[in-house]
Design a protein around this motif. Structure first.
Motif, PDB file in Angstrom:
ATOM      1  N   ILE A  74      -7.691   1.314  -2.447  1.00 12.66           N
ATOM      2  CA  ILE A  74      -6.552   0.737  -2.941  1.00 12.66           C
ATOM      3  C   ILE A  74      -4.906   0.728  -2.808  1.00 12.66           C
ATOM      4  O   ILE A  74      -4.033   0.285  -3.350  1.00 12.66           O
ATOM      5  CB  ILE A  74      -6.845   0.494  -4.775  1.00 12.66           C
ATOM      6  N   ALA A  75      -4.557   1.810  -1.220  1.00  9.65           N
ATOM      7  CA  ALA A  75      -3.716   2.011  -0.838  1.00  9.65           C
ATOM      8  C   ALA A  75      -3.305   0.989   0.058  1.00  9.65           C
ATOM      9  O   ALA A  75      -2.002   0.520   0.986  1.00  9.65           O
ATOM     10  CB  ALA A  75      -3.613   3.547  -0.179  1.00  9.65           C
ATOM     11  N   ASP A  76      -4.385  -0.079   0.399  1.00  7.84           N
ATOM     12  CA  ASP A  76      -4.379  -0.993   1.710  1.00  7.84           C
ATOM     13  C   ASP A  76      -2.935  -2.143   0.919  1.00  7.84           C
ATOM     14  O   ASP A  76      -4.353  -2.572   0.009  1.00  7.84           O
ATOM     15  CB  ASP A  76      -6.062  -1.222   1.391  1.00  7.84           C
ATOM     16  N   ALA A  77      -2.497  -2.253   1.459  1.00  6.40           N
ATOM     17  CA  ALA A  77      -1.357  -3.370   1.336  1.00  6.40           C
ATOM     18  C   ALA A  77      -2.279  -4.559   1.093  1.00  6.40           C
ATOM     19  O   ALA A  77      -1.814  -5.889   0.513  1.00  6.40           O
ATOM     20  CB  ALA A  77       0.151  -3.697   1.659  1.00  6.40           C
ATOM     21  N   GLY A  78      -2.569  -4.743   2.306  1.00  2.72           N
ATOM     22  CA  GLY A  78      -3.847  -6.421   2.723  1.00  2.72           C
ATOM     23  C   GLY A  78      -4.916  -6.474   1.262  1.00  2.72           C
ATOM     24  O   GLY A  78      -4.692  -7.504   0.529  1.00  2.72           O
ATOM     25  N   LEU A  79      -5.357  -5.469   0.913  1.00  6.13           N
ATOM     26  CA  LEU A  79      -6.824  -5.687  -0.011  1.00  6.13           C
ATOM     27  C   LEU A  79      -5.463  -6.052  -1.570  1.00  6.13           C
ATOM     28  O   LEU A  79      -5.971  -7.291  -2.273  1.00  6.13           O
ATOM     29  CB  LEU A  79      -6.981  -4.440  -0.337  1.00  6.13           C
ATOM     30  N   LEU A 113     -16.052   9.088  -5.525  1.00  2.41           N
ATOM     31  CA  LEU A 113     -15.294   8.471  -4.942  1.00  2.41           C
ATOM     32  C   LEU A 113     -15.139   9.729  -3.718  1.00  2.41           C
ATOM     33  O   LEU A 113     -15.238  10.324  -3.967  1.00  2.41           O
ATOM     34  CB  LEU A 113     -12.895   8.058  -4.990  1.00  2.41           C
ATOM     35  N   PRO A 114     -14.850   9.402  -2.686  1.00  2.00           N
ATOM     36  CA  PRO A 114     -14.584  10.911  -1.699  1.00  2.00           C
ATOM     37  C   PRO A 114     -13.982  11.436  -1.293  1.00  2.00           C
ATOM     38  O   PRO A 114     -12.801  11.186  -2.267  1.00  2.00           O
ATOM     39  CB  PRO A 114     -14.900  10.505  -0.259  1.00  2.00           C
ATOM     40  N   GLU A 115     -14.124  12.975  -1.563  1.00  2.40           N
ATOM     41  CA  GLU A 115     -13.107  14.169  -1.398  1.00  2.40           C
ATOM     42  C   GLU A 115     -12.303  14.211  -0.620  1.00  2.40           C
ATOM     43  O   GLU A 115     -11.163  14.992  -1.086  1.00  2.40           O
ATOM     44  CB  GLU A 115     -13.961  15.568  -1.654  1.00  2.40           C
ATOM     45  N   SER A 116     -12.629  13.647   0.285  1.00  4.58           N
ATOM     46  CA  SER A 116     -10.913  13.366   1.909  1.00  4.58           C
ATOM     47  C   SER A 116     -11.357  12.059   2.473  1.00  4.58           C
ATOM     48  O   SER A 116     -12.742  11.156   2.193  1.00  4.58           O
ATOM     49  CB  SER A 116     -11.467  13.932   2.344  1.00  4.58           C
ATOM     50  N   GLY A 117     -10.054  11.793   2.680  1.00 12.99           N
ATOM     51  CA  GLY A 117     -10.590  10.228   3.534  1.00 12.99           C
ATOM     52  C   GLY A 117     -10.116   8.909   3.460  1.00 12.99           C
ATOM     53  O   GLY A 117      -9.199   9.416   2.071  1.00 12.99           O
ATOM     54  N   PRO A 118      -9.612   8.206   3.763  1.00 10.68           N
ATOM     55  CA  PRO A 118      -8.930   6.924   3.073  1.00 10.68           C
ATOM     56  C   PRO A 118      -9.890   7.017   1.793  1.00 10.68           C
ATOM     57  O   PRO A 118     -10.883   6.765   1.925  1.00 10.68           O
ATOM     58  CB  PRO A 118      -9.748   5.467   4.679  1.00 10.68           C
ATOM     59  N   GLY A 119      -9.804   6.420   0.788  1.00 10.75           N
ATOM     60  CA  GLY A 119      -9.796   6.256  -0.540  1.00 10.75           C
ATOM     61  C   GLY A 119     -10.086   7.223  -1.293  1.00 10.75           C
ATOM     62  O   GLY A 119     -10.777   7.235  -1.728  1.00 10.75           O
ATOM     63  N   ALA A 120      -9.817   8.752  -0.530  1.00  6.42           N
ATOM     64  CA  ALA A 120     -10.491   9.961  -1.211  1.00  6.42           C
ATOM     65  C   ALA A 120      -9.732   9.888  -2.799  1.00  6.42           C
ATOM     66  O   ALA A 120      -8.578   9.768  -2.932  1.00  6.42           O
ATOM     67  CB  ALA A 120      -9.973  10.990  -1.007  1.00  6.42           C
ATOM     68  N   PHE A 121     -10.590  10.250  -4.351  1.00  7.52           N
ATOM     69  CA  PHE A 121     -10.035  10.816  -5.015  1.00  7.52           C
ATOM     70  C   PHE A 121      -8.318  11.933  -5.689  1.00  7.52           C
ATOM     71  O   PHE A 121      -9.496  13.148  -4.627  1.00  7.52           O
ATOM     72  CB  PHE A 121     -10.797  11.370  -5.820  1.00  7.52           C
ATOM     73  N   PRO A 122      -7.409  11.403  -6.346  1.00  8.20           N
ATOM     74  CA  PRO A 122      -7.291  10.102  -6.262  1.00  8.20           C
ATOM     75  C   PRO A 122      -6.312   9.256  -5.686  1.00  8.20           C
ATOM     76  O   PRO A 122      -6.088   9.950  -4.725  1.00  8.20           O
ATOM     77  CB  PRO A 122      -6.413  11.142  -7.908  1.00  8.20           C
ATOM     78  N   GLN A 123      -6.581   7.827  -5.755  1.00  9.18           N
ATOM     79  CA  GLN A 123      -6.386   6.999  -5.015  1.00  9.18           C
ATOM     80  C   GLN A 123      -5.158   7.226  -4.977  1.00  9.18           C
ATOM     81  O   GLN A 123      -4.067   7.249  -5.914  1.00  9.18           O
ATOM     82  CB  GLN A 123      -6.913   6.123  -4.288  1.00  9.18           C
ATOM     83  N   ASN A 124      -4.099   6.725  -4.088  1.00  9.71           N
ATOM     84  CA  ASN A 124      -2.387   6.075  -4.238  1.00  9.71           C
ATOM     85  C   ASN A 124      -2.535   4.639  -4.765  1.00  9.71           C
ATOM     86  O   ASN A 124      -2.818   3.957  -4.501  1.00  9.71           O
ATOM     87  CB  ASN A 124      -1.882   6.217  -3.078  1.00  9.71           C
TER      88      ASN A 124
END
Length: 201
Positions: free
Chosen positions: A129-134, A83-94
């Motif tokens: 995985i913070a994307d509610a639609g997903l 996972l990326p270090e910053s931005g959407p989907g960065a680790f650790p995810q919400n």
């Protein structure tokens, strides 16, 4: 006496992904029932004075973790994406919403499949995985009804997740994945086999 193991997992946890994808087969081979217990590591980290994962705080440890994850995923035949270090989907995810939805699913028979789908989306495909639609799509694929998001946000369900976090503290859980067998704590994907052995001892 029923042979059983509690599997405590956090959706932002890399090593929980490895365990979630293999625990049922490993447990079935030993005749052990698995009780899936979602919780949140955020409050655990906060209690230790951390504002993020220790894998981010301690860079050498973090780099080792990503390399170790790649090795272990290959060993288990699982796809894995850093996972990326910053931005959407960065680790650790919400993983808050995912955990709330998993609680509902585990009561209704689709939670284990949902949990594996979320981990696969996150660590095999790099999805946020913070994307509610997903999450809603994954839940419906696993067998949830179309009202799952609303039910996940109900105060009673939020309270259930809070109770899980409080129980994790009581049990002395400090990381994920963790396993509880007859009151004994085992921590880490590499301790799954030890925990299962203890369950049949």
């Amino acid at each position: 006496m029923t042979r059983s193991i509690e599997f405590w997992f956090e959706f932002g946890s890399t090593y929980s992904y490895l365990t979630a994808m293999r625990i049922e087969d490993a447990a079935a081979a030993r005749g052990v029932a698995v009780h899936w217990r979602p919780f949140l590591l955020g409050p655990v980290f906060t209690a230790q004075g951390w504002d993020t994962s220790p894998f981010n705080i301690y860079k050498a440890k973090g780099e080792y973790m990503w390399r170790d994850m790649a090795r272990r995923a290959t060993r288990y035949g699982l796809p894995f994406r850093r996972l990326p270090e910053s931005g959407p989907g960065a680790f650790p995810q919400n993983g808050l919403m995912a955990a709330r939805m998993a609680l509902i699913g585990l009561n209704e028979g689709w939670g284990e499949d949902f949990t594996r789908k979320v981990y696969s989306a996150e660590f095999a495909h790099g999805k946020d995985i913070a994307d509610a639609g997903l999450l809603e799509r994954l839940a419906v694929m696993a067998g949830a009804g179309p009202d799952v998001l609303a039910r996940a946000q109900a105060q009673s369900n939020k309270d259930r997740l809070k109770a899980n976090v409080e129980e994790a503290f009581r049990l002395g859980i400090f990381g994920a994945p963790s396993f509880i067998v007859n009151g004994e704590l085992y921590w880490g994907d590499d301790r799954l086999e030890d925990a299962l052995d203890a369950a049949v001892a």
